[in-house]
Design an enzyme around this catalytic site. Sequence first.
Site, short mmCIF file in Angstrom:
data_model
loop_
_atom_site.label_atom_id
_atom_site.label_comp_id
_atom_site.label_asym_id
_atom_site.label_seq_id
_atom_site.Cartn_x
_atom_site.Cartn_y
_atom_site.Cartn_z
N LYS A 134 -7.75 -52.65 38.94
CA LYS A 134 -7.46 -51.87 37.73
C LYS A 134 -6.38 -52.56 36.91
O LYS A 134 -6.35 -52.45 35.69
CB LYS A 134 -6.89 -50.50 38.10
CG LYS A 134 -7.75 -49.65 38.97
CD LYS A 134 -7.04 -48.29 39.15
CE LYS A 134 -7.43 -47.65 40.45
NZ LYS A 134 -6.42 -47.82 41.50
N LYS A 153 1.61 -58.25 44.95
CA LYS A 153 2.00 -57.34 43.86
C LYS A 153 3.42 -57.59 43.37
O LYS A 153 3.70 -57.40 42.19
CB LYS A 153 1.83 -55.88 44.30
CG LYS A 153 0.37 -55.47 44.42
CD LYS A 153 0.15 -53.99 44.30
CE LYS A 153 -1.34 -53.71 44.23
NZ LYS A 153 -1.70 -52.31 44.15
N LYS A 200 -9.57 -60.13 43.79
CA LYS A 200 -10.37 -58.90 43.86
C LYS A 200 -10.41 -58.20 42.50
O LYS A 200 -9.48 -58.33 41.70
CB LYS A 200 -9.85 -57.96 44.96
CG LYS A 200 -8.58 -57.24 44.63
CD LYS A 200 -8.34 -56.07 45.60
CE LYS A 200 -7.12 -55.29 45.13
NZ LYS A 200 -7.03 -53.94 45.59
N1 AQP Z 1 -12.18 -54.96 44.46
C1 AQP Z 1 -12.35 -54.07 45.44
N2 AQP Z 1 -13.39 -54.20 46.31
C2 AQP Z 1 -13.58 -53.29 47.31
N3 AQP Z 1 -12.79 -52.21 47.48
C3 AQP Z 1 -11.76 -52.03 46.63
N4 AQP Z 1 -10.81 -51.09 46.53
C4 AQP Z 1 -10.01 -51.38 45.49
N5 AQP Z 1 -10.40 -52.51 44.88
C5 AQP Z 1 -11.49 -52.95 45.57
C6 AQP Z 1 -10.72 -49.95 47.44
O1 AQP Z 1 -10.64 -48.77 46.65
C7 AQP Z 1 -9.79 -47.83 47.31
C8 AQP Z 1 -8.78 -47.31 46.35
O2 AQP Z 1 -7.94 -48.38 45.94
P1 AQP Z 1 -6.67 -48.06 45.05
O3 AQP Z 1 -7.08 -47.87 43.67
O4 AQP Z 1 -5.92 -46.94 45.66
O5 AQP Z 1 -5.74 -49.29 45.19
P2 AQP Z 1 -5.97 -50.80 45.06
O6 AQP Z 1 -6.67 -51.32 46.25
O7 AQP Z 1 -4.62 -51.38 44.82
O8 AQP Z 1 -6.92 -50.94 43.80
P3 AQP Z 1 -6.69 -51.74 42.49
O9 AQP Z 1 -7.84 -51.57 41.60
O10 AQP Z 1 -6.31 -53.15 42.81
O11 AQP Z 1 -5.50 -50.96 41.85
P4 AQP Z 1 -4.19 -51.51 41.23
O12 AQP Z 1 -4.63 -52.51 40.22
O13 AQP Z 1 -3.55 -50.30 40.62
O14 AQP Z 1 -3.41 -52.11 42.34
C9 AQP Z 1 -9.18 -48.55 48.51
O15 AQP Z 1 -9.89 -48.16 49.67
C10 AQP Z 1 -9.41 -50.00 48.22
O16 AQP Z 1 -9.58 -50.75 49.41
#
Ligand code: AQP
Length: 334
Positions: free
Chosen positions: A201, A114, A198
């Site tokens: 968002k 990140k 992965k």
């Molecule tokens: N691609 C994924 N596959 C499986 N699980 C996922 N999670 C997120 N992306 C995937 C799981 O969703 C929960 C909440 O995640 P989060 O939104 O709090 O944070 P993150 O993991 O950082 O998700 P993003 O989409 O990548 O958000 P941004 O872009 O804002 O950083 C967690 O349990 C995560 O494992």
Amino acid sequence: MNEKKIVFSGVQPTGNLHLGNYLGALKNFVSLQKEMKCIYCVVDLHAITTFQKPSELENNVLETVATFLATGINPSKSIIFNQSAVSGHAELAWILNCVSRIGWLNRMTQFKDKAGSDKEKASVGLYIYPNLMAADILLYKASHVPVGADQKQHLELSRDIAQKFNNDFNCKDFFPLPEPLIPKNVSRVMSLRDGTKKMSKSEESDYSRINLKDSAEEIDKKIKKAKSDSEPIPESLKSLEKKHEAFNLISIYSELSKKSISKVLNEMSGKEYSFLKSKLSELLISEIIPVGKEIKRLLADRSHLKQVLQKGAQKANIIAEENLKNIREKVGLI
Ligand code: AQP
């Protein structure tokens, strides 16, 4: 219900929730409500580790609550609240900042991803984010944490911090060592454009993900455009080893159709990916569209969503304060 088993998990209000959040976390959140005491948190303090526009943050918090409810989290069974409404998260995070080690944080791969190439410009909050995550979990003495595979390393750190606290303050078993609950089949849903990343968002291209609020046309279009493979679907899993995008589509289909990957390959080997894609679109549309409609319906009543958060925060605060009293005592804070 086993009262000793406490589930905690959080979701960041950083935008549209997507299929990765749904399959990696939310579906598990819902099913765990049957067996354990569950606490689900909209982690707004985590969200601000990267800059969020204040007006958008409030909307995103409410949208995340709406998504919790739309997927089937029941506020009369589970506690739903936003992290900043319970100040114990920040207080325990500070105590744990003093327990956690810089060397441990230096190994966290999510920070490296990140922060990108210019680490010096990343916020201090982003660097110590895993300590706040440990505080979220340990504040409720949670025993189980449903998360996607991307959070495994942070969970291991939470266990190390809990163990060190128990050792440092001579209170064996005070904090339970939280167990990750990671889905077996699709623990990491990958981007539809690049199967090595992965689904996320914050990825720029909306074609990389299926959002829970996408229309049927959008889902269909995104799946049609998703990267797959020029060769037909193979017979064996081994042949998919380096075909990350194709493997991702097959895994998602396997999860939604509740068929094992080998069964899917048995049924589809020799066919073109367009065949899999049309079946996958149908399944996604039937599973995601009702969720998206419910999110939109719930978002029309913002005061109801705020009430859900307030009631949840009151319940969470009672548990947090009780635990914090003991934590302060262990540390020697008067
Ligand atoms: N691609 C994924 N596959 C499986 N699980 C996922 N999670 C997120 N992306 C995937 C799981 O969703 C929960 C909440 O995640 P989060 O939104 O709090 O944070 P993150 O993991 O950082 O998700 P993003 O989409 O990548 O958000 P941004 O872009 O804002 O950083 C967690 O349990 C995560 O494992």
